[in-house]
Motif scaffolding. Structure first.
Motif, short mmCIF file in Angstrom:
data_model
loop_
_atom_site.label_atom_id
_atom_site.label_comp_id
_atom_site.label_asym_id
_atom_site.label_seq_id
_atom_site.Cartn_x
_atom_site.Cartn_y
_atom_site.Cartn_z
N GLN A 21 0.72 -1.31 0.18
CA GLN A 21 -0.14 0.20 0.45
C GLN A 21 0.56 1.24 -0.16
O GLN A 21 0.37 2.35 -0.31
CB GLN A 21 -0.61 0.14 1.54
CG GLN A 21 -1.94 -1.04 0.95
CD GLN A 21 -2.59 -1.39 -0.49
OE1 GLN A 21 -3.65 -0.32 -0.78
NE2 GLN A 21 -2.67 -1.88 -0.57
N ILE A 22 2.80 1.13 0.48
CA ILE A 22 3.07 2.13 0.42
C ILE A 22 3.36 2.74 -1.57
O ILE A 22 4.13 3.82 -1.53
CB ILE A 22 4.45 1.71 1.19
CG1 ILE A 22 5.25 0.73 0.78
CG2 ILE A 22 4.16 2.26 2.12
CD1 ILE A 22 6.35 0.87 2.14
N TYR B 50 5.69 7.51 -1.80
CA TYR B 50 5.70 6.63 -2.45
C TYR B 50 7.65 6.21 -1.64
O TYR B 50 8.13 5.95 -1.36
CB TYR B 50 6.29 6.47 -3.75
CG TYR B 50 6.93 4.95 -4.76
CD1 TYR B 50 6.39 4.36 -5.05
CD2 TYR B 50 8.42 5.14 -4.77
CE1 TYR B 50 6.55 3.06 -5.15
CE2 TYR B 50 9.13 3.83 -4.43
CZ TYR B 50 7.90 2.84 -5.72
OH TYR B 50 8.14 1.93 -6.31
N ASP B 51 7.04 4.02 -1.04
CA ASP B 51 7.80 3.53 -0.21
C ASP B 51 8.40 4.74 1.07
O ASP B 51 8.65 3.92 1.70
CB ASP B 51 8.74 3.21 -1.08
CG ASP B 51 9.76 2.69 -1.55
OD1 ASP B 51 9.18 1.26 -1.04
OD2 ASP B 51 11.16 2.49 -0.93
N MET B 52 7.03 5.10 1.40
CA MET B 52 6.90 5.35 2.86
C MET B 52 5.77 6.03 3.47
O MET B 52 5.63 4.75 4.74
CB MET B 52 7.57 7.44 2.35
CG MET B 52 9.37 7.41 1.97
SD MET B 52 9.72 9.01 1.31
CE MET B 52 9.79 9.79 2.95
N ASP C 53 13.17 11.75 8.77
CA ASP C 53 14.25 10.86 8.04
C ASP C 53 14.19 9.55 8.58
O ASP C 53 14.75 8.84 7.62
CB ASP C 53 15.97 11.84 9.30
CG ASP C 53 16.18 12.80 9.28
OD1 ASP C 53 15.70 13.28 7.81
OD2 ASP C 53 16.51 13.94 10.11
N ALA C 54 13.05 9.10 9.92
CA ALA C 54 13.13 7.91 9.49
C ALA C 54 12.23 7.14 8.97
O ALA C 54 12.43 5.91 8.00
CB ALA C 54 12.37 7.12 11.21
N MET C 55 11.43 7.90 7.92
CA MET C 55 10.73 7.35 6.65
C MET C 55 12.04 6.61 5.78
O MET C 55 11.67 6.06 5.04
CB MET C 55 9.69 7.87 6.67
CG MET C 55 8.62 8.24 7.72
SD MET C 55 6.93 9.37 7.10
CE MET C 55 8.00 10.98 6.75
N LYS D 195 13.63 3.21 -0.34
CA LYS D 195 14.56 2.32 -1.16
C LYS D 195 15.16 3.76 -1.30
O LYS D 195 16.63 3.17 -2.32
CB LYS D 195 13.84 2.33 -2.49
CG LYS D 195 13.13 3.14 -2.76
CD LYS D 195 12.94 2.30 -3.76
CE LYS D 195 13.29 2.46 -5.95
NZ LYS D 195 12.39 2.48 -6.87
N PHE D 196 15.01 4.85 -0.94
CA PHE D 196 16.07 5.99 -1.04
C PHE D 196 17.15 6.06 -0.05
O PHE D 196 17.50 7.55 -0.40
CB PHE D 196 15.04 7.41 -0.57
CG PHE D 196 13.75 6.88 -1.45
CD1 PHE D 196 13.36 7.07 -2.94
CD2 PHE D 196 12.43 7.00 -1.40
CE1 PHE D 196 12.64 6.98 -3.97
CE2 PHE D 196 11.38 6.34 -2.31
CZ PHE D 196 11.75 6.54 -3.43
N LYS D 197 17.43 5.45 1.06
CA LYS D 197 18.12 5.27 2.05
C LYS D 197 19.21 6.12 1.82
O LYS D 197 20.14 6.49 2.35
CB LYS D 197 18.07 4.72 3.11
CG LYS D 197 18.05 3.26 2.03
CD LYS D 197 17.72 2.10 3.57
CE LYS D 197 18.16 0.55 3.13
NZ LYS D 197 18.22 -0.37 4.25
N GLU D 198 19.32 5.36 0.79
CA GLU D 198 21.46 5.66 -0.26
C GLU D 198 21.11 7.11 -1.24
O GLU D 198 22.24 6.90 -1.33
CB GLU D 198 21.91 3.83 -0.06
CG GLU D 198 21.85 3.62 0.08
CD GLU D 198 22.25 3.20 1.31
OE1 GLU D 198 24.16 3.60 1.31
OE2 GLU D 198 22.45 2.16 2.38
N MET D 199 20.24 7.27 -1.26
CA MET D 199 20.05 8.31 -2.19
C MET D 199 20.58 9.92 -1.60
O MET D 199 19.87 10.29 -0.36
CB MET D 199 18.95 8.23 -2.91
CG MET D 199 18.73 7.62 -3.99
SD MET D 199 17.28 7.54 -4.75
CE MET D 199 17.30 5.93 -5.34
#
Length: 247
Positions: free
Chosen positions: A148-149, A156-158, A206-208, A213-217
């Motif tokens: 559902q995210i 998106y993705d969060m 920041d936690a989201m 998938k964006f954590k390394e961007m």
């Protein structure tokens, strides 16, 4: 002599207050102009052109895929040409704003609206910097709770939407999205119902990101001022009635 002095004093006093009033009036006019600009909705869907928009990093002009008919912007991935990302981004940059638009897509296709997009060659696609409100055929994920995210109306993705308000593929939907960094709040109204809300920075944000998938961007969500974006993706996606208001 005394009468002349009184007359001069009176004239100076009148002149002083007259200048003050003119300064106040000028300031009032300026403030009114600023307020009018803030309250003005800017039409960003010209009838016959993509004026106000361009394809991401398309300096050579070789990327294609977008057409305009009677104010409807349409991306067709099968007709797109050129290397690299072909998302459509606004010429102007925005920080705090509201945007309203309608969208429609073909079955099994998807797109997305992004903000805070940076067009530097340091980044090869808009999603590397710009957070996205998902646009997708909601039947793809249906009742799949884990995804559902990724469904319509999600950040998106969060963050998943409270409700899935999407109409079937082929029908028009409406979005009213507000991004306000001064209040640290974003909201999504889908087909008349507010279905999502989220912070734009800080610990919760920041936690989201850390779980996504964006954590390394390193540039993701870092640009408060940036371009608006209508994402390219496989399928056919149309947009119309695009209006933006600065806050």
């Amino acid at each position: 002599m005394m009468n002349n002095l009184k007359i001069v004093t009176l004239c100076v006093t009148v002149l002083f207050f007259s200048c003050q009033n003119k300064a106040k009036n000028a300031e009032n006019v300026k403030n009114e102009a600023i307020e009018m600009e803030r309250n003005q909705w800017l039409d960003m869907s010209p009838l016959t052109s993509l004026s106000g928009w361009h394809i991401y990093q398309n300096e050579s002009g070789q990327k294609t895929g977008w057409t305009v008919t009677d104010g409807v912007f349409t991306y067709d991935s099968e007709k797109a040409e050129g290397d690299g990302n072909k998302s459509l981004i606004s010429d102007e940059k925005f920080t705090n704003f509201e945007i309203k638009f309608d969208w429609k897509l073909s079955p099994n296709s998807n797109s997305g609206f992004m903000w805070g997009v940076n067009e530097s060659t340091d980044y090869d696609a808009p999603y590397v910097t710009g957070p996205e409100i998902q646009i997708i055929d909601a039947d793809i994920y249906a009742d799949d709770k884990k995804n559902q995210i990724h469904t319509a109306g999600a950040l998106y993705d969060m963050i998943a939407p409270d409700h899935v308000m999407a109409k079937p593929a082929g029908e028009w939907n409406s979005y009213h999205i507000t991004i306000n960094y001064e209040e640290n709040k974003g909201t999504v109204v889908h087909n008349g119902m507010e279905i999502n809300r989220f912070p734009l920075y800080g610990e919760k944000w920041d936690a989201m990101v850390a779980k996504s998938k964006f954590k390394e961007m390193s540039g993701f969500g870092k640009f408060k001022e940036g371009h608006l974006c209508l994402q390219d993706h496989p399928g056919v996606i149309s947009y119309r009635n695009i209006k933006v208001r600065k806050l």
